[in-house]
Scaffold this motif. Structure first.
Motif, PDB file in Angstrom:
ATOM      1  N   VAL B 219       0.838  -1.204   0.000  1.00 36.26           N
ATOM      2  CA  VAL B 219       0.000   0.000   0.000  1.00 36.26           C
ATOM      3  C   VAL B 219       0.867   1.246   0.000  1.00 36.26           C
ATOM      4  CG1 VAL B 219      -1.600   1.371   1.379  1.00 36.26           C
ATOM      5  CG2 VAL B 219      -2.028  -1.051   1.003  1.00 36.26           C
ATOM      6  N   GLU B 220       1.859   1.274   0.848  1.00 38.21           N
ATOM      7  CA  GLU B 220       2.763   2.415   0.962  1.00 38.21           C
ATOM      8  C   GLU B 220       3.436   2.694  -0.374  1.00 38.21           C
ATOM      9  OE1 GLU B 220       4.340   4.507   3.701  1.00 38.21           O
ATOM     10  OE2 GLU B 220       2.248   4.242   4.270  1.00 38.21           O
ATOM     11  N   SER B 221       3.954   1.613  -0.978  1.00 40.97           N
ATOM     12  CA  SER B 221       4.671   1.758  -2.258  1.00 40.97           C
ATOM     13  C   SER B 221       3.734   2.286  -3.323  1.00 40.97           C
ATOM     14  CB  SER B 221       5.240   0.390  -2.674  1.00 40.97           C
ATOM     15  OG  SER B 221       5.995  -0.155  -1.656  1.00 40.97           O
ATOM     16  N   LEU B 224       3.067   5.783  -2.670  1.00 40.93           N
ATOM     17  CA  LEU B 224       4.247   6.590  -2.975  1.00 40.93           C
ATOM     18  C   LEU B 224       4.425   6.724  -4.477  1.00 40.93           C
ATOM     19  CD1 LEU B 224       6.574   7.938  -1.301  1.00 40.93           C
ATOM     20  CD2 LEU B 224       7.958   5.950  -1.879  1.00 40.93           C
ATOM     21  N   TYR B 225       4.250   5.649  -5.174  1.00 36.78           N
ATOM     22  CA  TYR B 225       4.439   5.630  -6.621  1.00 36.78           C
ATOM     23  C   TYR B 225       3.456   6.577  -7.319  1.00 36.78           C
ATOM     24  CZ  TYR B 225       4.967   3.816 -11.310  1.00 36.78           C
ATOM     25  OH  TYR B 225       5.216   3.715 -12.669  1.00 36.78           O
ATOM     26  N   PHE B 226       2.268   6.412  -6.806  1.00 35.36           N
ATOM     27  CA  PHE B 226       1.236   7.271  -7.427  1.00 35.36           C
ATOM     28  C   PHE B 226       1.140   8.613  -6.745  1.00 35.36           C
ATOM     29  CE2 PHE B 226      -0.206   4.654 -10.673  1.00 35.36           C
ATOM     30  CZ  PHE B 226      -0.226   3.320 -10.231  1.00 35.36           C
ATOM     31  N   LYS B 227       2.128   9.008  -6.035  1.00 38.59           N
ATOM     32  CA  LYS B 227       2.319  10.283  -5.389  1.00 38.59           C
ATOM     33  C   LYS B 227       1.123  10.744  -4.582  1.00 38.59           C
ATOM     34  CE  LYS B 227       5.764  11.880  -8.520  1.00 38.59           C
ATOM     35  NZ  LYS B 227       6.912  11.400  -8.571  1.00 38.59           N
ATOM     36  N   PHE B 228       0.402   9.699  -3.987  1.00 41.66           N
ATOM     37  CA  PHE B 228      -0.652  10.128  -3.069  1.00 41.66           C
ATOM     38  C   PHE B 228      -0.059  10.619  -1.772  1.00 41.66           C
ATOM     39  CE2 PHE B 228      -4.235   9.375  -5.495  1.00 41.66           C
ATOM     40  CZ  PHE B 228      -4.191   8.121  -6.122  1.00 41.66           C
ATOM     41  N   ILE B 229       1.101   9.981  -1.498  1.00 44.54           N
ATOM     42  CA  ILE B 229       1.850  10.440  -0.307  1.00 44.54           C
ATOM     43  C   ILE B 229       3.280  10.617  -0.704  1.00 44.54           C
ATOM     44  CG2 ILE B 229       0.369   9.381   1.450  1.00 44.54           C
ATOM     45  CD1 ILE B 229       2.516   7.066   1.459  1.00 44.54           C
ATOM     46  N   ASP B 230       3.995  11.416   0.073  1.00 42.02           N
ATOM     47  CA  ASP B 230       5.408  11.588  -0.234  1.00 42.02           C
ATOM     48  C   ASP B 230       6.273  10.836   0.779  1.00 42.02           C
ATOM     49  OD1 ASP B 230       5.406  14.998   1.075  1.00 42.02           O
ATOM     50  OD2 ASP B 230       5.071  13.078   2.034  1.00 42.02           O
ATOM     51  N   MET B 231       7.552  10.936   0.617  1.00 38.22           N
ATOM     52  CA  MET B 231       8.488  10.195   1.457  1.00 38.22           C
ATOM     53  C   MET B 231       8.301  10.503   2.919  1.00 38.22           C
ATOM     54  SD  MET B 231      10.667   7.886   1.179  1.00 38.22           S
ATOM     55  CE  MET B 231      11.772   7.711  -0.208  1.00 38.22           C
ATOM     56  N   LYS B 232       8.112  11.759   3.237  1.00 40.02           N
ATOM     57  CA  LYS B 232       7.925  12.173   4.612  1.00 40.02           C
ATOM     58  C   LYS B 232       6.741  11.451   5.208  1.00 40.02           C
ATOM     59  CE  LYS B 232       6.472  16.240   5.986  1.00 40.02           C
ATOM     60  NZ  LYS B 232       6.315  17.716   6.025  1.00 40.02           N
ATOM     61  N   ASP B 233       5.714  11.346   4.454  1.00 46.79           N
ATOM     62  CA  ASP B 233       4.517  10.663   4.945  1.00 46.79           C
ATOM     63  C   ASP B 233       4.822   9.195   5.169  1.00 46.79           C
ATOM     64  OD1 ASP B 233       2.526  12.663   2.713  1.00 46.79           O
ATOM     65  OD2 ASP B 233       2.850  12.893   4.882  1.00 46.79           O
ATOM     66  N   MET B 234       5.593   8.637   4.167  1.00 51.82           N
ATOM     67  CA  MET B 234       5.876   7.198   4.283  1.00 51.82           C
ATOM     68  C   MET B 234       6.667   6.899   5.544  1.00 51.82           C
ATOM     69  SD  MET B 234       7.314   4.659   1.403  1.00 51.82           S
ATOM     70  CE  MET B 234       8.480   3.490   1.929  1.00 51.82           C
ATOM     71  N   ILE B 235       7.640   7.720   5.787  1.00 48.75           N
ATOM     72  CA  ILE B 235       8.468   7.506   6.975  1.00 48.75           C
ATOM     73  C   ILE B 235       7.593   7.569   8.228  1.00 48.75           C
ATOM     74  CG2 ILE B 235      10.341   8.462   8.395  1.00 48.75           C
ATOM     75  CD1 ILE B 235      11.598   9.395   5.661  1.00 48.75           C
ATOM     76  N   ILE B 236       6.768   8.541   8.299  1.00 51.71           N
ATOM     77  CA  ILE B 236       5.924   8.677   9.493  1.00 51.71           C
ATOM     78  C   ILE B 236       5.009   7.472   9.636  1.00 51.71           C
ATOM     79  CG2 ILE B 236       4.054  10.044  10.540  1.00 51.71           C
ATOM     80  CD1 ILE B 236       5.386  12.535   9.181  1.00 51.71           C
ATOM     81  N   THR B 237       4.340   7.099   8.478  1.00 46.95           N
ATOM     82  CA  THR B 237       3.409   5.958   8.591  1.00 46.95           C
ATOM     83  C   THR B 237       4.157   4.675   8.941  1.00 46.95           C
ATOM     84  OG1 THR B 237       3.565   5.750   6.199  1.00 46.95           O
ATOM     85  CG2 THR B 237       1.578   6.771   7.095  1.00 46.95           C
ATOM     86  N   SER B 238       5.383   4.529   8.362  1.00 47.14           N
ATOM     87  CA  SER B 238       6.162   3.327   8.696  1.00 47.14           C
ATOM     88  C   SER B 238       6.467   3.299  10.188  1.00 47.14           C
ATOM     89  CB  SER B 238       7.483   3.290   7.915  1.00 47.14           C
ATOM     90  OG  SER B 238       7.226   3.289   6.543  1.00 47.14           O
ATOM     91  N   LEU B 239       6.905   4.370  10.713  1.00 43.85           N
ATOM     92  CA  LEU B 239       7.196   4.457  12.143  1.00 43.85           C
ATOM     93  C   LEU B 239       5.970   4.116  12.961  1.00 43.85           C
ATOM     94  CD1 LEU B 239       9.482   7.639  12.351  1.00 43.85           C
ATOM     95  CD2 LEU B 239      10.051   5.340  13.144  1.00 43.85           C
ATOM     96  N   LEU B 240       4.857   4.739  12.507  1.00 45.00           N
ATOM     97  CA  LEU B 240       3.608   4.452  13.248  1.00 45.00           C
ATOM     98  C   LEU B 240       3.287   2.968  13.201  1.00 45.00           C
ATOM     99  CD1 LEU B 240       1.413   7.511  12.162  1.00 45.00           C
ATOM    100  CD2 LEU B 240       2.019   6.884  14.496  1.00 45.00           C
ATOM    101  N   PHE B 241       3.468   2.384  11.945  1.00 44.84           N
ATOM    102  CA  PHE B 241       3.182   0.968  11.789  1.00 44.84           C
ATOM    103  C   PHE B 241       4.098   0.128  12.706  1.00 44.84           C
ATOM    104  CE2 PHE B 241       0.865  -2.136   9.630  1.00 44.84           C
ATOM    105  CZ  PHE B 241       1.690  -3.256   9.456  1.00 44.84           C
ATOM    106  N   GLY B 242       5.379   0.579  12.737  1.00 41.76           N
ATOM    107  CA  GLY B 242       6.342  -0.107  13.613  1.00 41.76           C
ATOM    108  C   GLY B 242       5.926  -0.039  15.067  1.00 41.76           C
ATOM    109  N   LEU B 243       5.490   1.141  15.460  1.00 42.34           N
ATOM    110  CA  LEU B 243       5.029   1.316  16.835  1.00 42.34           C
ATOM    111  C   LEU B 243       3.842   0.397  17.117  1.00 42.34           C
ATOM    112  CD1 LEU B 243       5.386   5.152  17.320  1.00 42.34           C
ATOM    113  CD2 LEU B 243       6.198   3.400  18.900  1.00 42.34           C
ATOM    114  N   LEU B 244       2.967   0.308  16.106  1.00 37.86           N
ATOM    115  CA  LEU B 244       1.802  -0.560  16.262  1.00 37.86           C
ATOM    116  C   LEU B 244       2.253  -2.004  16.553  1.00 37.86           C
ATOM    117  CD1 LEU B 244      -1.339  -0.521  16.018  1.00 37.86           C
ATOM    118  CD2 LEU B 244      -1.009  -1.327  13.672  1.00 37.86           C
ATOM    119  N   PHE B 245       3.239  -2.401  15.720  1.00 36.87           N
ATOM    120  CA  PHE B 245       3.804  -3.745  15.909  1.00 36.87           C
ATOM    121  C   PHE B 245       4.286  -3.946  17.337  1.00 36.87           C
ATOM    122  CE2 PHE B 245       3.327  -5.760  12.073  1.00 36.87           C
ATOM    123  CZ  PHE B 245       4.168  -6.875  11.945  1.00 36.87           C
ATOM    124  N   LEU B 246       5.060  -2.946  17.728  1.00 44.54           N
ATOM    125  CA  LEU B 246       5.609  -2.990  19.085  1.00 44.54           C
ATOM    126  C   LEU B 246       4.499  -3.065  20.134  1.00 44.54           C
ATOM    127  CD1 LEU B 246       8.637  -0.542  19.072  1.00 44.54           C
ATOM    128  CD2 LEU B 246       8.638  -2.885  19.855  1.00 44.54           C
TER     129      LEU B 246
END
Lengths: 119, 802
Positions: B219-221, B224-246
């Motif tokens: 989903v992220e890719s 990102l590819y379709f420029k719905f979100i940018d890198m900054k967003d991806m990093i934040i969502t990834s972190l959030l996702f990581g936190l969720l995991f944790l």
């Protein structure tokens, strides 16, 4: 002369004594029956009586006793072939002056007789 | 405090406080509170603030002591396990720290385990041992813990290790692991081996998370590819996702059950339980062993007692010996035997032993009388004993712990007579064994003593009987013929045999020198079938003594057949009998002699008289006269022989006692002897000296020499030498008559003067000759002796004192 009476129921013995005394200065009467002997003593005095023991009907001890009862002064010599100490003692008790056992030698017989008669 | 710290620092630094000590302290604090825990722990010697510092280290010994303390105060020997199992984070920070750590490490505790057991890791917390991974499975591990040289594994330490290992997966939010402690160094093995298995998360669960992750990445890719979100967003969502995991992991961590019920201790097969079972079994076996040993000991005691009973004949001595055995067996400190007094109302001590005193007065018993009124005095000696109770419980033994330091043991002994009484023992060590066993033993002993006493008293009766009867009694067994018993009479009876060595146990034929015939007789008797019907008596001679032997049979005692022999010395009786027989013979002879004497003497008289006639006749030649003289002499001789047969002691001969010249007598005797013997080959040597006359009868003196010459002529068989000598020395007339004939045997010499004793063949002599010689010699107060040597000759010595 001494008067001697010999009482023995064995005539052979009387004969022997006769032989032994024949040279002596004695008048010897031989009797083969004790009862006869006793009655003779009653009637005649004798200086000595020679008497056997084993006789019938009366033995010499009885004869001795009788003589000593009636005529205590008459010495009696028991002259017997019988060897029995009981009789010897008895004879002594009843007063025989001597006790001689046949056979006896002539000399010893005569010695004994004189010895008794001179007591 | 610093000193202690420094000291501890100087000691071995073996275990880290943070990992090893603090969990235990925290556990104790949860149970007992901080104050009490502080008291408990600091009693071991180290301050609490030292121990609570994670950086500090303590020694292994301290650690083990702490664990032991833990077990003692909790009274729970599983406490070390529980302490490490219940390791909890002490603060929220610690919670997050642990959660993050395990989440980052891996999904599975396996990596955690492997890390924990790696050298780099564990050496941070322990220096006393090494872990070694032996095997691993999908969700299992096999690890070995070996303590270093000099360190002995302790059960407590092992439990705490188990606790730690088991609780590990909880950090992953998983239930505790199960552990199999298959080998334990605390129980003799070289190292401890743990087989660990745990539950993993389900694969589907993992799969779900990976799919989720992939989905997210996809989903992220895409975005990102379709420029719905940018890198900054991806990093934040990834972190959030990581936190969720944790968070999910945290939830698992926080949801871990603290409830101890989850922990199924029973699932863990711990070696300790097996060990405990073994220990229990071991204790059971131990107690069985102790009981067996006790029974054994008791058996030994009873055997010793029975041994004494069989050997000792005196009951007092027996009581003392048995008391000694019991004193040794049970470590009694005092012992006494109290015997019932004749009036039956009091007990008097037979002996008293006091082991607490150094000087033993065993052999001099003092007498302490106890009546129902003055047991105070007894109290003084023993300090306790309820006399009344004793009277009541008279029939059975009992043990009683009385007072503070002592116990008393009473064993009544019933003998139905004066020896009845009781043993009284004092002990000061609590006997921890089964009382029933001991009381059984005592009853047994009391019974044995009673039986023993019966035996002794009956034996002594028998002994008394056997020692007074005037006969020797022997008992021996048939098989070996060894002597089992002999009475006192045997000793005195057979003293003359000089029996050397022991009699008991030696063989019959070695002790008594039976002759062959007797030995055969005895052996035959022992083997006959019908004992009562056969003759079992015989006579035998030992040296010169004659014994009557009677053999009897004893009932066999099961193992051997016993025979007995009674020996009675009948030598005197026999001699007496023989004397009686002799006397009777003499009497008979005397009677016979006297019976027929008359028959012989009368005819002889006739012969004598006739011979005398012939001898004195003048018409007879000298030759005839000589014959006649011979006849006379011989007749006298013959008649003297008959007189000698008479028992009359006095002189029956018709002879007078006279002064007699023995020289002439001897000549006369020769003359007479010539009549009946051919003296052609006989050398006669006469050596006469002038001797005084002797007062006796001619005939008797002649008889002496006639008889001696007759014997000499017989000895030389009319062919040899006869010597006669007469002397007068020391106021004694001495006459010797000797020949060089066959002599007299040494054994026979004492008997030659006995009446009817003769060595001549029957018909040749009547055995009277020498008897008469001695009779006559003795009659005239003389003496006669003989010396002889076989085949050399014989000499007679006659002495008359004047």
């Amino acid at each position: 002369m001494k008067e001697i009476l010999v009482i023995d129921d064995d005539n052979f013995v009387l004969e022997s004594i006769k032989k032994q005394l024949k040279e002596e200065d004695m008048e010897v009467m031989f009797v083969d029956n004790p009862l006869t002997g006793l009655s003779i003593i009653d009637n005649k005095h004798f200086d000595l009586v020679l008497c056997d023991i084993k006789m019938e009907p009366m033995n010499g001890i009885e004869v001795l006793r009788n003589i000593k009862e009636k005529h205590p002064e008459v010495p009696v010599i028991i002259l017997t072939g019988y060897v029995d100490d009981g009789l010897l003692e008895k004879a002594k008790d009843y007063g025989s002056s001597d006790f001689l056992i046949k056979p006896i030698r002539k000399r010893e017989l005569i010695d004994s007789m004189y010895s008794v008669m001179t007591q | 405090m610093n000193d202690i710290v420094n000291e501890q620092n100087k000691k071995k630094q073996e275990l880290n406080c943070g990992v090893n000590i603090i969990p235990v302290i925290h556990y104790m604090e949860t149970l007992f509170g901080i104050e009490r825990t502080k008291d408990i722990v600091e009693s071991l010697g180290l301050p609490m603030n030292f121990l609570k510092n994670r950086r500090n280290w303590v020694s292994y010994k301290f650690y083990v002591d702490l664990l032991q303390k833990l077990v003692d105060v909790t009274e729970d020997d599983k406490a070390p396990f529980k302490a490490t199992f219940n390791v909890k984070p002490q603060s929220l920070f610690e919670e997050f720290y642990f959660a993050t750590y395990s989440a980052l490490l891996s999904e599975s505790p396996k990596k955690g385990y492997k890390l924990a057991f790696s050298k780099n890791f564990y050496t941070k917390f322990t220096k006393i041992g090494d872990f070694e991974l032996l095997d691993e499975g999908k969700s299992s591990l096999k690890v070995k813990l070996t303590l270093k040289e000099g360190y002995k594994q302790s059960k407590l330490n092992c439990l705490s290790v188990e606790g730690f290992i088991t609780s590990f997966p909880i950090g992953w939010g998983l239930p505790p692991a199960t552990i199999k402690h298959t080998e334990c160094a605390a129980f003799g093995k070289d190292s401890c081996i743990y087989e660990i298995s745990w539950k993993e998360y389900k694969n589907s669960y993992r799969l779900f998370r990976y799919i989720l992750l992939l989905l997210f990445l996809g989903v992220e890719s895409f975005l990102l590819y379709f420029k719905f979100i940018d890198m900054k967003d991806m990093i934040i969502t990834s972190l959030l996702f990581g936190l969720l995991f944790l968070l999910i992991r945290y939830m698992n961590f926080f949801n871990r059950t603290k409830d101890e019920e989850l922990f199924n201790y029973k699932k863990n097969v711990s070696i300790f339980e097996a060990m405990e079972k073994i220990e229990k079994d071991y204790n059971e076996i131990l107690s069985m062993k102790i009981e067996l040993e006790t029974r054994n000991k008791f058996l030994t005691i009873i055997n010793d007692v029975n041994d004494k009973i069989s050997k000792i004949k005196d009951f007092n001595v027996l009581l003392l010996n048995v008391a000694d055995i019991l004193i040794d067996g049970f470590q009694f400190i005092k012992a006494a035997y109290f015997q019932v007094s004749p009036d039956g109302d009091s007990y008097v001590s037979n002996f008293e032993i006091d082991k607490t005193k150094t000087f033993q007065e065993k052999n001099k018993p003092t007498r302490i009388s106890i009546t129902s009124n003055d047991y105070e005095e007894y109290y003084k000696f023993y300090n306790f004993i309820d006399y009344k109770r004793l009277k009541e419980t008279k029939s059975t033994s009992f043990l009683e712990w009385i007072g503070e330091n002592n116990g008393v043991c009473i064993i009544p002994i019933e003998t139905y007579d004066a020896y009845s009484g009781f043993y009284c023992f004092v002990y000061n060590n609590k006997i921890i064994l089964n009382d029933k066993l001991i009381l059984d033993l005592f009853s047994n002993i009391a019974n044995q003593l009673k039986i023993g006493y019966e035996k002794i008293s009956s034996v002594s009766i028998i002994e008394n009987i056997l020692s007074t009867i005037p006969a020797s009694v022997l008992i021996f067994d048939k098989e070996k013929m060894s002597i089992k018993y002999f009475n006192k009479m045997f000793i005195s009876n057979f003293e003359f045999l000089n029996i050397v060595g022991q009699i008991y146990g030696n063989k019959l034929f070695d002790i008594l020198p039976f002759d062959e015939e007797s030995k055969n007789f005895i052996t035959n008797v022992l083997n006959i079938k019908n004992f009562d019907k056969e003759n079992k008596n015989f006579q035998t001679t030992f040296q010169n003594r004659i014994f009557e032997c009677n053999i009897f049979y004893l009932n066999d005692n099961g193992k051997e057949k016993l025979f007995g022999m009674v020996l009675t010395d009948i030598t005197e009786t026999k001699n007496f009998e023989q004397k009686i027989i002799l006397n009777e013979k003499l009497l008979a002879l005397g009677k016979a002699a006297s019976g027929i004497s008359h028959e012989i003497n009368n005819p002889l008289y006739v012969v004598l008289a006739n011979a005398e006639e012939i001898s004195e006749s003048k018409n007879v030649s000298p030759e005839i006269r000589q014959y006649a003289d011979e006849i006379v002499d011989l007749i006298v001789n013959v008649s003297n022989v008959i007189k000698d047969l008479s028992t009359y002691s006095k002189n029956l001969r018709n002879e007078r006692v006279d002064e007699v010249d023995l020289n002439l007598i001897i000549e006369e005797a020769f003359k007479i002897v010539k009549y009946s013997h051919n003296l052609l080959n006989v050398e006669i040597v006469k050596s006469f000296t002038t001797i005084p006359k002797i007062k006796s009868t001619k005939g008797e003196m002649e008889q002496i020499f006639i008889n001696l010459f007759n014997n000499s002529l017989h000895a030389i068989n009319n062919n040899g030498k006869i010597e006669v000598s007469t002397n007068f020395i020391d106021n004694k007339i001495q006459i010797t008559v000797s020949d060089n004939g066959y002599g007299i045997k040494k054994e026979v010499i004492p008997y030659i003067f006995d009446l009817f004793f003769t060595t001549k063949k029957s018909g040749e002599g009547t055995g009277q000759g020498l008897h008469i010689v001695k009779k006559i010699v003795t009659k005239y107060k003389g003496t006669i002796e003989v010396k002889s040597e076989i085949n050399k000759g014989t000499t007679f010595y006659i002495n008359f004192s004047i």
